[in-house]
Design an enzyme around this catalytic site. Structure first.
Site, PDB file in Angstrom:
ATOM      1  N   GLY A  46     -10.659  57.798  26.797  1.00 44.27           N
ATOM      2  CA  GLY A  46     -11.517  57.327  27.880  1.00 44.27           C
ATOM      3  C   GLY A  46     -11.601  58.452  28.892  1.00 44.27           C
ATOM      4  CB  CYS A  78      -8.239  61.548  23.843  1.00 45.78           C
ATOM      5  SG  CYS A  78      -9.450  62.736  24.464  1.00 45.78           S
ATOM      6  CG  HIS A 171     -10.697  60.265  19.936  1.00 48.43           C
ATOM      7  ND1 HIS A 171     -10.599  59.225  20.831  1.00 48.43           N
ATOM      8  CD2 HIS A 171     -11.031  61.359  20.662  1.00 48.43           C
ATOM      9  CE1 HIS A 171     -10.876  59.663  22.041  1.00 48.43           C
ATOM     10  NE2 HIS A 171     -11.134  60.961  21.970  1.00 48.43           N
ATOM     11  CD  GLU A 173      -9.732  56.451  18.503  1.00 45.23           C
ATOM     12  OE1 GLU A 173     -10.397  56.797  19.503  1.00 45.23           O
ATOM     13  OE2 GLU A 173      -8.679  57.019  18.165  1.00 45.23           O
TER      14      GLU A 173
END
Length: 193
Positions: A46, A78, A171, A173
């Protein structure tokens, strides 16, 4: 066993889907008291300054410190890495200081310079290739003596662990590679024991 996902901002839904693919239950965490019902916590990517403001507004910091002190695992990706770092540069900003490393914000470039690549992970079964996606990613500039590097990319550490805290500059994901989420789930399982 339930793995919490900090759901204040960022790509928390993709972490939930990644955990579901490996058969792990997850729950969104939006309030500090919800940490009491999870065994581990993912702090997703984010915008770190926005996340810091939200953590402060919702008085999350004491609850996160208590969660960490109880030995429950935390995984920051991140911006999550930035929030967990001992020191943050470019520019300097506050952080939780739960892992002894220095993070440089946005060191891999701007949004348009995002990239997908492969690195080498050593998570206990010997070196293996790992898919990674970097988006405005932080760079790990310094590792403390108690921090173990786990994933390397072009000679630099991009994922590391210190005790119950795991961080990744990339990341996991955003790929179909389940390696990192499986590793974190095993940390949580061992902790919940």
């Amino acid at each position: 066993m339930t793995i919490g996902i900090l759901a204040l901002q960022g790509d928390f839904d993709l972490h939930a889907k990644a955990l579901a693919r490996i058969g792990e239950a997850s729950a969104e965490v939006r309030l500090p008291r919800e940490l009491e019902r999870v065994d581990g916590l993912v702090m997703p990517g984010g915008e770190s300054t926005t996340l810091l403001k939200l953590l402060d507004t919702w008085e999350f910091v004491p609850a996160l410190e208590k969660f960490h002190a109880a030995g429950r695992p935390i995984f920051g990706t991140c911006a999550g890495l930035i929030l967990l770092a001992r020191e943050v540069e470019s520019p300097k900003q506050a952080s939780l200081g739960l892992i002894d490393l220095t993070a440089e914000r946005n060191a891999y470039g701007r949004q348009k310079e995002s990239f997908e690549t492969e690195g080498v992970a050593d998570l206990g079964q010997g070196p293996q290739s790992l898919k990674m996606v970097f988006i405005r990613a932080p760079r790990i500039r310094r590792l403390g003596a108690a921090v173990t590097p786990l994933v390397m990319h072009r000679g630099e550490c991009v994922m590391a662990r210190q005790g119950s805290v795991l961080v990744a500059a990339f990341h996991p994901e955003l790929t179909d590679d389940e390696t990192v989420h499986r590793y974190f789930a095993s940390m949580v399982r061992q902790s919940a024991g």
